[in-house]
Every structure is written in structure tokens, then in C-alpha cells.
Motif scaffolding. Structure first.
Motif, PDB file in Angstrom:
ATOM      1  N   HIS A 232      -5.664  28.059  27.468  1.00  0.00           N
ATOM      2  CA  HIS A 232      -7.060  27.961  27.047  1.00  0.00           C
ATOM      3  C   HIS A 232      -7.257  27.963  25.532  1.00  0.00           C
ATOM      4  O   HIS A 232      -8.335  27.659  25.048  1.00  0.00           O
ATOM      5  N   ASP A 233      -6.220  28.328  24.767  1.00  0.00           N
ATOM      6  CA  ASP A 233      -6.361  28.483  23.318  1.00  0.00           C
ATOM      7  C   ASP A 233      -5.954  27.201  22.603  1.00  0.00           C
ATOM      8  O   ASP A 233      -4.778  26.871  22.515  1.00  0.00           O
ATOM      9  N   ARG A 234      -6.926  26.480  22.069  1.00  0.00           N
ATOM     10  CA  ARG A 234      -6.647  25.201  21.423  1.00  0.00           C
ATOM     11  C   ARG A 234      -6.290  25.347  19.938  1.00  0.00           C
ATOM     12  O   ARG A 234      -6.077  24.353  19.251  1.00  0.00           O
ATOM     13  N   SER A 235      -6.195  26.549  19.445  1.00  0.00           N
ATOM     14  CA  SER A 235      -5.911  26.749  18.024  1.00  0.00           C
ATOM     15  C   SER A 235      -4.457  26.440  17.662  1.00  0.00           C
ATOM     16  O   SER A 235      -4.111  26.383  16.482  1.00  0.00           O
ATOM     17  N   TRP A 236      -3.602  26.235  18.683  1.00  0.00           N
ATOM     18  CA  TRP A 236      -2.196  25.944  18.416  1.00  0.00           C
ATOM     19  C   TRP A 236      -1.863  24.463  18.558  1.00  0.00           C
ATOM     20  O   TRP A 236      -0.706  24.066  18.400  1.00  0.00           O
ATOM     21  N   ASP A 237      -2.852  23.644  18.866  1.00  0.00           N
ATOM     22  CA  ASP A 237      -2.617  22.204  18.881  1.00  0.00           C
ATOM     23  C   ASP A 237      -2.300  21.736  17.458  1.00  0.00           C
ATOM     24  O   ASP A 237      -2.728  22.359  16.476  1.00  0.00           O
ATOM     25  N   LEU A 238      -1.585  20.647  17.340  1.00  0.00           N
ATOM     26  CA  LEU A 238      -1.311  20.100  16.008  1.00  0.00           C
ATOM     27  C   LEU A 238      -1.166  18.585  16.077  1.00  0.00           C
ATOM     28  O   LEU A 238      -0.851  18.019  17.122  1.00  0.00           O
ATOM     29  N   MET A 239      -1.456  17.948  14.959  1.00  0.00           N
ATOM     30  CA  MET A 239      -1.331  16.493  14.861  1.00  0.00           C
ATOM     31  C   MET A 239      -0.485  16.150  13.641  1.00  0.00           C
ATOM     32  O   MET A 239      -0.560  16.826  12.613  1.00  0.00           O
ATOM     33  N   VAL A 240       0.312  15.104  13.763  1.00  0.00           N
ATOM     34  CA  VAL A 240       1.212  14.704  12.697  1.00  0.00           C
ATOM     35  C   VAL A 240       1.033  13.216  12.400  1.00  0.00           C
ATOM     36  O   VAL A 240       1.052  12.388  13.311  1.00  0.00           O
ATOM     37  N   ALA A 241       0.815  12.910  11.131  1.00  0.00           N
ATOM     38  CA  ALA A 241       0.859  11.524  10.664  1.00  0.00           C
ATOM     39  C   ALA A 241       2.269  11.281  10.142  1.00  0.00           C
ATOM     40  O   ALA A 241       2.737  12.005   9.257  1.00  0.00           O
ATOM     41  N   LEU A 242       2.957  10.292  10.696  1.00  0.00           N
ATOM     42  CA  LEU A 242       4.374  10.068  10.407  1.00  0.00           C
ATOM     43  C   LEU A 242       4.626   8.749   9.700  1.00  0.00           C
ATOM     44  O   LEU A 242       4.001   7.727  10.013  1.00  0.00           O
ATOM     45  N   HIS A 243       5.562   8.784   8.765  1.00  0.00           N
ATOM     46  CA  HIS A 243       6.080   7.565   8.145  1.00  0.00           C
ATOM     47  C   HIS A 243       7.597   7.578   8.266  1.00  0.00           C
ATOM     48  O   HIS A 243       8.259   8.514   7.801  1.00  0.00           O
ATOM     49  N   TYR A 244       8.127   6.571   8.940  1.00  0.00           N
ATOM     50  CA  TYR A 244       9.574   6.440   9.113  1.00  0.00           C
ATOM     51  C   TYR A 244      10.122   5.472   8.066  1.00  0.00           C
ATOM     52  O   TYR A 244       9.657   4.334   7.955  1.00  0.00           O
ATOM     53  N   PHE A 245      11.116   5.935   7.306  1.00  0.00           N
ATOM     54  CA  PHE A 245      11.728   5.073   6.310  1.00  0.00           C
ATOM     55  C   PHE A 245      12.519   3.971   6.996  1.00  0.00           C
ATOM     56  O   PHE A 245      13.140   4.200   8.043  1.00  0.00           O
ATOM     57  N   PRO A 246      12.517   2.781   6.438  1.00  0.00           N
ATOM     58  CA  PRO A 246      13.251   1.675   7.069  1.00  0.00           C
ATOM     59  C   PRO A 246      14.753   1.882   7.001  1.00  0.00           C
ATOM     60  O   PRO A 246      15.276   2.508   6.079  1.00  0.00           O
ATOM     61  N   VAL A 247      15.436   1.374   8.000  1.00  0.00           N
ATOM     62  CA  VAL A 247      16.898   1.406   8.013  1.00  0.00           C
ATOM     63  C   VAL A 247      17.426   0.411   6.985  1.00  0.00           C
ATOM     64  O   VAL A 247      16.924  -0.706   6.871  1.00  0.00           O
ATOM     65  N   THR A 248      18.425   0.835   6.223  1.00  0.00           N
ATOM     66  CA  THR A 248      19.074  -0.038   5.253  1.00  0.00           C
ATOM     67  C   THR A 248      20.564  -0.094   5.555  1.00  0.00           C
ATOM     68  O   THR A 248      21.064   0.614   6.425  1.00  0.00           O
ATOM     69  N   ASP A 249      21.269  -0.917   4.814  1.00  0.00           N
ATOM     70  CA  ASP A 249      22.701  -1.079   5.060  1.00  0.00           C
ATOM     71  C   ASP A 249      23.478   0.210   4.837  1.00  0.00           C
ATOM     72  O   ASP A 249      24.521   0.438   5.453  1.00  0.00           O
ATOM     73  N   ASP A 250      22.977   1.085   3.939  1.00  0.00           N
ATOM     74  CA  ASP A 250      23.725   2.296   3.610  1.00  0.00           C
ATOM     75  C   ASP A 250      23.152   3.547   4.270  1.00  0.00           C
ATOM     76  O   ASP A 250      23.466   4.663   3.884  1.00  0.00           O
ATOM     77  N   THR A 251      22.268   3.374   5.264  1.00  0.00           N
ATOM     78  CA  THR A 251      21.744   4.529   5.991  1.00  0.00           C
ATOM     79  C   THR A 251      22.066   4.393   7.468  1.00  0.00           C
ATOM     80  O   THR A 251      22.191   3.296   7.993  1.00  0.00           O
ATOM     81  N   LYS A 252      22.176   5.541   8.138  1.00  0.00           N
ATOM     82  CA  LYS A 252      22.498   5.527   9.549  1.00  0.00           C
ATOM     83  C   LYS A 252      21.375   6.114  10.397  1.00  0.00           C
ATOM     84  O   LYS A 252      21.559   6.398  11.571  1.00  0.00           O
ATOM     85  N   ASN A 253      20.210   6.310   9.750  1.00  0.00           N
ATOM     86  CA  ASN A 253      19.114   6.927  10.506  1.00  0.00           C
ATOM     87  C   ASN A 253      18.621   5.986  11.603  1.00  0.00           C
ATOM     88  O   ASN A 253      18.608   4.773  11.458  1.00  0.00           O
ATOM     89  N   VAL A 254      18.181   6.583  12.702  1.00  0.00           N
ATOM     90  CA  VAL A 254      17.654   5.797  13.818  1.00  0.00           C
ATOM     91  C   VAL A 254      16.161   5.983  13.972  1.00  0.00           C
ATOM     92  O   VAL A 254      15.556   5.460  14.894  1.00  0.00           O
ATOM     93  N   GLY A 255      15.535   6.733  13.070  1.00  0.00           N
ATOM     94  CA  GLY A 255      14.110   7.029  13.186  1.00  0.00           C
ATOM     95  C   GLY A 255      13.950   8.457  13.645  1.00  0.00           C
ATOM     96  O   GLY A 255      13.715   9.363  12.852  1.00  0.00           O
TER      97      GLY A 255
END
Length: 318
Positions: free
Chosen positions: A157-180
Motif C-alpha cells: 500500500h505504500d507508494r513512497s518507495w516507487d522510483l523512476m529512472v531516465a536512462l541513456h545507454y552509451f553506444p557500443v564501439t570497437d573498443d568496448t564490450k558493453n551490451v547495454g
């Protein structure tokens, strides 16, 4: 791969002035099947104005183009239950993104920049709309599970713990291995996602990754760990990831319909003793699990098998 495995649910029967019981029944049947199989579905006619979604996305993209020194003016906010405000993933992580985390408007934990103008107001409007949609989906899930009327609403019943996130994912480049974002399940109750037209979100079903194709007016919904535990695995916490395309920025909003930190979580008797099933999880305080999940991000284990998932509380059957 086609997107046909992820059902789209039209919520208009729940907003209509007419008493469309047949339409509501079809909605519940679709959501029940999706949550039982893999925990993902899409919603349309959800009540959030498309103009607001577009405006918020535009302002978010504008903000994330600012220099770091400008973005760092809005956080993180001291004293918040989680690191509110602007944050950036450590360079040591494979998942490379930056984000703004906000709590309910008026909570005192939200610090926003004056630039771009209107960003704070758009975020607060989005938050309020998502909170209402969360209550609706929670009510539908309650009915799908055959629980007493308003059972989940009274439990959560307590909505004070809800949260929202605006996200920006950096693009993958040749020298990165991130998948998002690496393969994972969400720790909360229900998650809502609004992604830009770049896409990249994928859901796992029967060992296969299915892309969630962005479409105008559609929001993504996934059931998370708390619901899986409460239902003793009747409803599945959705396994998903984000695969960032090479050379392209990706932006999204995620709303986490959450649970109060002091809540006790364990399989409900309706899915254990009352039907002769053994509980598949031992009980726990939500804040303890949340803290371990946050440590996964801030101090990632050296070994993948040491990352904490809800299986940490699973009861061995051997």
C-alpha cells in the motif's frame, strides 16, 4: 525474430465508461498467460498521453547530451534510499550507461537541473501516470491469481518507495564490450518501460532471446522477483537484457512499482499450504534483498556465479 511471442494488451476496457466485462476478461486471460509463461507483455491505451511521453523522451535526450559537469549538478541526492539524482555506471562495468533516478514528487529526494526547462515537470507528470498504471496492473494481477479483492493493494500500500529512472545507454564501439544491460531479472514487483525507437530490449523465453520492438503508444510491462516469490513461481519474473546497437545512443524510461523496504516477502499460503505445495523460497526482508542487488551494481563480484539473484532465497529440493 518476430515479436509475436510477446502479447499486446489493450487496457481500454478499464478506462471505458461502459461496463465492458468481456473486454476485461480477455485482458486478464492474456496477462495471466503471459505472466505464467515468461512475465512480459505490452500495453496500449494505458492512459499516459503520447505527447507527454514524447516530450519527456526529448528532454531526457537533451539532458544526457550536456557535459558531465552540468549533469553532476543534479545528484546523487544524499539520504535517499537509493542513489537518487544523476548517476553514471563505473567504467569497470561491462554495462555502460548513465541515468537519473527519481522518487515520488514531493519526497525531498529529487534534485533536478533548471536546464532543459520543463524536464522536472515532465518527469513528475510521468511518475504520477505510471504510479496509477501500476495500481491498475497490480489489481489485474490480483484477480488473475484469484487472490481476495485488494489483497496485493493492501499488502503493497505504500507508494513512497516507487522510483523512476531516465536512462541513456552509451553506444557500443570497437573498443568496448558493453551490451547495454546484462541478462537479469528485476527485484521489485512490476516494471514499466518506455523505450525510444532504437530498441535493444530483449526478453528470454524458452532459452531464446526475443526482441521487444518499439511501437508508438506501447509500453513494456514485466513481472519481477517479488511477484514470483509471493506466487511460489506461478508467475515468472521476466529474464531480460538490453543489447545496445553499435554506434547508436539508446534512451528509455523505467518505472519500478516497488515494495516498502521493511516488508516481509515469502510464498503466500494460497500457493503453498492451501494447495499442498512446498514453498520454493525462504522468507526475507525486502530491504536485505534490495541491498544485495544494489551491491551487485556498485561492487560487482569477480565471478558471474556470485551475482545475487532471487535464487539466493530458493529452498533446495535435494
Amino acid at each position: 525474430m518476430a515479436n509475436t511471442a510477446i502479447p499486446t494488451v489493450d487496457l481500454s476496457p478499464f478506462f471505458s465508461t461502459e461496463n465492458d466485462e468481456n473486454g476485461k476478461k480477455k485482458v486478464k486471460e492474456t496477462i495471466n498467460k503471459a505472466c505464467s509463461e515468461y512475465g512480459f507483455f505490452l500495453i496500449v491505451n494505458h492512459g499516459i498521453p503520447q505527447d507527454l511521453l514524447n516530450q519527456a523522451m526529448h528532454l531526457s535526450k537533451t539532458f544526457f547530451k550536456f557535459p558531465d559537469e552540468e549533469k553532476l549538478k543534479c545528484g546523487p541526492t544524499p539520504g535517499a534510499p537509493l542513489p537518487a539524482g544523476y548517476n553514471k555506471q563505473p567504467e569497470t562495468l561491462d554495462d555502460k550507461n548513465e541515468y537519473i533516478m527519481m522518487f515520488p514528487p514531493g519526497s525531498g529526494f529529487n534534485l533536478f537541473p533548471s536546464n532543459p526547462p520543463g524536464f522536472k515537470e515532465a518527469m513528475e507528470q510521468m511518475f504520477n501516470y505510471f504510479s496509477k498504471i501500476g495500481e491498475l496492473i497490480e489489481s489485474i494481477i490480483n484477480d488473475c491469481l484469484g487472490l481476495p479483492k485488494n489483497f496485493l493493494k493492501e499488502y503493497n500500500h505504500d507508494r513512497s518507495w516507487d522510483l523512476m529512472v531516465a536512462l541513456h545507454y552509451f553506444p557500443v564501439t570497437d573498443d568496448t564490450k558493453n551490451v547495454g544491460t546484462s541478462e537479469h531479472e528485476d527485484a521489485n514487483c512490476i516494471t514499466f518501460v518506455f523505450q525510444d525507437d532504437v530498441g535493444g530490449l530483449e526478453v528470454k523465453e524458452n532459452g531464446e532471446w526475443i526482441p521487444v520492438i518499439p511501437e508508438q503508444g506501447k509500453l513494456v510491462v514485466n513481472v519481477s522477483d517479488v511477484i514470483q516469490v509471493l506466487t511460489n513461481n506461478k508467475f515468472k519474473s521476466a529474464t531480460h537484457r538490453v543489447v545496445s546497437p553499435k554506434g547508436i545512443n539508446r534512451n528509455s524510461f523505467a518505472f519500478f512499482y516497488n515494495l516498502h523496504a521493511e516488508k516481509w516477502v515469502e510464498p503466500l499460503p494460497q500457493f503453498t499450504t492451501e494447495i499442498g505445495e512446498e514453498p520454493k523460497y525462504r522468507g526475507f526482508l525486502y530491504k536485505d534483498y534490495q541491498a544485495m542487488r544494489m551491491r551487485n551494481k556498485t561492487h560487482p563480484p569477480a565471478r558471474t556465479e556470485d551475482v545475487i539473484h532471487i535464487t539466493h532465497y530458493a529452498i533446495s529440493t535435494s
